[in-house]
Structures are given as structure tokens and as C-alpha cells.
Design an enzyme around this catalytic site. Structure first.
Site: not given
Ligand code: NAD
Ligand code: G6P
Ligand code: MN
Length: 448
Positions: A170, A264
Site C-alpha cells: 500500500d 522506505y
Molecule cells: P496483527 O498482528 O494485528 O494481525 C495479524 C494476524 O495474523 C493476527 O491475528 C495473527 O494471529 C494472525 N496470524 C499470524 N500467523 C498466522 C498464520 N500462520 N495463519 C493465520 N493467521 C495468522 O498485524 P497487523 O499490524 O494488523 O498487520 C497484518 C499484516 O498486514 C502484517 O503482515 C503487516 O505487515 C501487513 N500490512 C501490509 C501492508 C502492505 O502494504 N503490504 C499494509 C499494512 C499492513
Molecule cells: C506501510 C507499508 C506496510 C507496512 C505498514 C506498517 O503501509 O506499506 O507494508 O506494514 O506501513 O505500518 P504500521 O502502522 O504497522 O507501522
Molecule cells: Mn508495504
């Protein structure tokens, strides 16, 4: 319009309620008839699941809703899996950030040693999700935004090359919104060219649909303010530490003002500054646990206690509507142009075919078609080659259980000053990640 069936893997994520609310808000563009949550932490997911059940019963009773920790129930009869798991949860994110900082090295969720450690935890979990999907819904697509996306994407390329998984981030979406604010437009008005790796790239063009190039205008703004804008949209990127990151983009621009940098890059180009600015006892994981996590889970509790969602506790994560854009592109063959993490295969002409790069793609029902970005300059190419090699070594280390390769990965990372520091850090990370990483084969003592 066909109605789709969605599974959110990582149902207990802090982002789940916002994404569910966003899906409800997009029902005219992307109707759904079934929504399921899956997580391997029953208790965490149930806290959100119970609240969302109330919300959905009130707002969209026509959608079948279920939350489960049973893979068969979860993955059966779905069209799309939206994956946002966090392997090791915040407890391990905190260590990914604090262990490197204790060695005076960048402590970050996805960059440097923390990102490598997180990658080593995530690979097996993501592959497991793919295998569940292919077993129970072989025609489904997985839209993955679980981190660290660069390492996860490389692992998918190597381990599940034919699987229907798309990796998306994102950050380019969020930064494009800021760029559009700078020039008084909306993201939909703009089309970009971009090259790089995930969390490691540059915009080379930002045009409107008539072909007017806005890059010089945006550059002048970024040179002064970074990507800080007056119009802020409510996402996690509003927190003070993120605002500092948006601002720092002006120093990222300075080193090559031809292109607009991904924020980043600060972890690679200014690691000494990042370490200096970090509080080794209170990192982003602590901010998120004290902020977003508390807010989301207490909102859920209020809904469950009241038995109704009438007070509107969950916000719509409109920022996440790019996930609907991507699902729509596949479901309805919209040929939307989006940045995705895909095998290079010539998209960047002077970069390796087998590198997972982030470039604009046209997305239709067969998946993404990357758009050619041409040759890239030596400075960016050198940085990218170093970083992509770190990512490849980490994936190989996981597959082969190879300590030596992981040590090489850490030593090669631009964030780590020496092989000595890399080794000390690695030994601490191995210890902290015992329950998650494969056991690594140690190098031959003779050379140690
Ligand atoms: P969070 O810890 O609140 O949620 C993650 C959930 O995944 C938890 O409920 C956990 O129990 C579950 N989980 C962990 N391992 C698992 C498995 N093997 N099978 C099923 N469920 C499992 O974390 P968050 O801060 O809400 O972030 C979630 C994910 O989204 C992270 O990987 C974060 O880096 C990612 N994220 C990515 C972007 C992006 O741009 N790519 C943006 C925002 C968040
Ligand atoms: C950005 C990135 C994500 C990352 C997030 C972390 O959106 O693209 O990959 O997971 O920031 O945000 P946080 O609020 O968890 O630090
Ligand atoms: Mn990202």
C-alpha cells in the site's frame, strides 16, 4: 454483477475491521455474498469476529459471515483470499525492531535484519495458506499484503511458481495520494511509472491522463516538505513517526533529484540517522500496540458489550480500496493499472529476469502483465542488486536451513556495517526466533 466470496486470512489483524467496512462501502463495485475470517489465534480473531458479526447482521444481513480457525471451513468455496497475517505477531515485531537497535543497527519491520527475521518466520506460514487455498478452492486467487512482501514474494516465486498469488503493497498507493494532493488532483487522475523492489523504489513519471507531466512540480514540493501534505487522510500513516518518514523523503530526493523516492529508502540511505532517531526501548511496535491495536480491540469490545454497532466504532479503511481494485481487475477483467511485486522478466531491461520487482502492471483475469520500464541508472541498479540479493539469500537460507547464507544476507544488507555485527545480530535473532525459524545448519568450525 457476479457476487464473490472472500476469505480474510489473518482475521485477527488490526486491519480486518477497516477492510470489512471498506468492502461494505464498495458493494456497488464489488458485491460479495460470503465473507469469512481465518486466523490461527482463535481468541484474538473471536474478539473481532463477534463484533463484525453484529455489524454485518445490522448492515448487510444478505452476506453470509463466519469466522473460523479450521482451514477446511475457511478455504472452501472462496474466490479470493485476502492475506494479511503477521507471523509471530507484535511480540516478535518488537524484537525485530529492538534486537538490531541493541547493536546500533536499523530496527524496522520489513527493512534490514528485522525484515529478514520476519521473512524467515513468514515464508512457511504463507506457503501453508497457499496450499490450503489450492486444496480447498483451486480456482481462487490470493491477494497478499502480508509482510515482508519482498521476501514473501521471492519465496512464492521459488516455492510456488504457478500459484495464483499476487503480492501488493500500500505504500505506493498512499504516496500517490499525497502526490495528488500536492498538485490538487486525485490519485485516479494520475498514472505513474515506477521501478524498484518492494519498499525500495522510485517514481520516474507522474502524468495526468492527457499526458501532462507533474514530476517537476511534485519534486519542488518534496524538496521542501517531503511528502507531508496539508490534506491528511486517516490511516496509520498519520502517526507522528510516519509523518517524520514522509518529511525525510526530501533527503532521499536530494541524492538523485531525477526521481521521486519511496519513503522506505531512508532505512538504506540514512541508517545512521534512523538509529539516532530511534528509541531502543520504545519502537513502532510499541506505538502500534498502544495505539491502533488498543483502539481496534476496544472498539470491538464496545460493540460486543452493547450488542449493536449503532455508534459506528469501526472506521472504513478507504485507503485499502486498492485491494478491491485488484480483486475487481481479476474478477471483471478491468485491465486496471497497478503497482505489483512480480518477476522482472525484462520489465526493467538491465535487471535480472528472476528478481521480484515492483513495477506498474495491467491486471486482468489472467493476472498481471508488467509494463516495460526500460533501463535504470547505475546508482539505483547497484542498490537494488545488493538488496534483491539479500532477499534471495534469506529465502535460500530458509529453504536450505543454511546459517551461512543468512549470515551473508545480513552482511550484505546496506543497513549492517560489518560481517562481525551481522554475526552477533544473527545469533541473537536465531535465539529469539527459535519457535519460528527452521533450525539452521551451522558452518564448518574449521573456518569459524
Ligand atoms: P496483527 O498482528 O494485528 O494481525 C495479524 C494476524 O495474523 C493476527 O491475528 C495473527 O494471529 C494472525 N496470524 C499470524 N500467523 C498466522 C498464520 N500462520 N495463519 C493465520 N493467521 C495468522 O498485524 P497487523 O499490524 O494488523 O498487520 C497484518 C499484516 O498486514 C502484517 O503482515 C503487516 O505487515 C501487513 N500490512 C501490509 C501492508 C502492505 O502494504 N503490504 C499494509 C499494512 C499492513
Ligand atoms: C506501510 C507499508 C506496510 C507496512 C505498514 C506498517 O503501509 O506499506 O507494508 O506494514 O506501513 O505500518 P504500521 O502502522 O504497522 O507501522
Ligand atoms: Mn508495504
Amino acid at each position: 454483477m457476479k457476487k464473490h466470496s472472500i476469505l480474510i486470512a489473518g482475521g485477527g489483524s488490526t486491519f480486518t475491521p477497516g477492510i470489512v467496512m471498506m468492502l461494505l462501502d464498495n458493494m456497488d463495485r464489488f458485491p460479495i455474498d460470503s465473507l469469512k475470517l481465518y486466523d490461527n489465534d482463535e481468541e484474538r480473531q473471536a474478539k473481532l469476529g463477534r463484533a463484525l458479526k453484529i455489524v454485518l447482521t445490522e448492515k448487510a444481513p444478505q452476506i453470509e459471515f463466519e469466522y473460523t480457525t479450521d482451514p477446511e471451513k475457511a478455504f472452501t468455496n472462496v474466490d479470493f483470499v485476502f492475506a494479511h497475517i503477521r507471523s509471530g505477531k507484535y511480540r516478535m515485531r518488537e524484537l525485530d525492531e529492538k534486537i538490531p537497535l541493541a547493536h546500533n543497527v536499523v530496527g524496522q519491520e520489513t527493512c534490514g535484519p528485522g525484515g529478514i527475521a520476519y521473512g524467515m518466520r513468514s515464508i512457511g506460514d504463507i506457503v501453508e495458506l497457499i496450499d490450503f487455498m489450492e486444496k480447498y478452492s483451486p480456482n481462487a486467487w490470493m491477494l497478499n499484503y502480508s509482510n515482508p512482501a519482498a521476501i514473501v514474494a521471492e519465496a512464492c516465486r521459488v516455492l510456488r511458481p504457478n500459484s495464483k498469488i499476487l503480492n501488493i503493497c500500500d505504500m505506493p498507493v498512499g504516496t500517490l495520494r499525497r502526490m495528488s494532493q500536492i498538485v490538487g488532483l486525485t490519485p485516479e487522475d494520475l498514472e505513474v511509472k515506477y521501478f524498484g523492489l518492494n519498499h525500495f523504489g522510485w517514481w520516474t513519471s507522474v502524468k495526468d491522463h492527457k499526458g501532462h507531466e507533474y514530476l517537476p512540480e511534485i519534486r519542488d514540493y518534496v524538496a521542501e516538505h517531503g511528502y507531508l501534505t496539508k490534506v491528511e487522510v486517516d490511516t496509520q500513516h498519520m502517526d507522528a513517526s510516519w509523518q517524520a518518514t514522509h518529511k525525510k523523503a526530501k533527503d532521499l530526493l536530494a541524492i538523485d533529484p531525477r526521481f521521486l523516492p519511496n519513503t522506505y529508502l531512508k532505512y538504506y540511505l540514512y541508517p545512521d540517522y534512523v538509529v539516532e532517531e530511534s528509541d531502543p526501548n520504545y519502537t513502532r511496535a510499541n506505538e502500534v500496540m498502544d495505539g491502533r491495536e488498543k483502539n481496534v480491540f476496544s472498539a470491538a469490545k464496545r460493540i460486543v458489550d452493547a450488542g449493536t454497532s449503532s455508534v459506528g466504532e469501526f472506521n472504513i479503511d478507504s485507503h485499502a480500496s486498492f485491494i478491491v481494485d485488484l480483486a475487481r481487475a481479476i474478477a471483471f477483467n478491468t485491465h486496471e493499472r497497478m503497482l505489483l511485486i512480480v518477476p522482472n522478466n525484462g520489465a526493467i531491461s538491465n535487471f535480472d529476469d528472476d528478481a521480484m520487482v515492483e513495477v506498474p502492471c495491467i491486471v486482468g483475469n489472467d493476472g498481471p502483465e508488467p509494463l516495460a520500464q526500460g533501463n535504470i541508472p547505475m546508482f539505483q541498479r547497484g542498490m537494488m542488486y545488493e538488496q534483491v540479493t539479500v532477499e534471495k539469500l534469506a529465502v535460500q537460507a530458509w529453504i536450505e536451513h543454511d546459517y551461512q547464507k543468512l549470515w551473508q544476507a545480513l552482511s550484505l544488507s546496506k543497513t549492517v556495517p560489518s560481517a562481525q555485527v551481522a554475526k552477533e545480530l544473527l545469533d541473537d535473532l536465531v535465539e529469539a526466533n527459535k519457535e519460528f525459524w527452521p533450525e539452521l545448519k551451522r558452518p564448518d568450525k574449521k573456518y569459524g
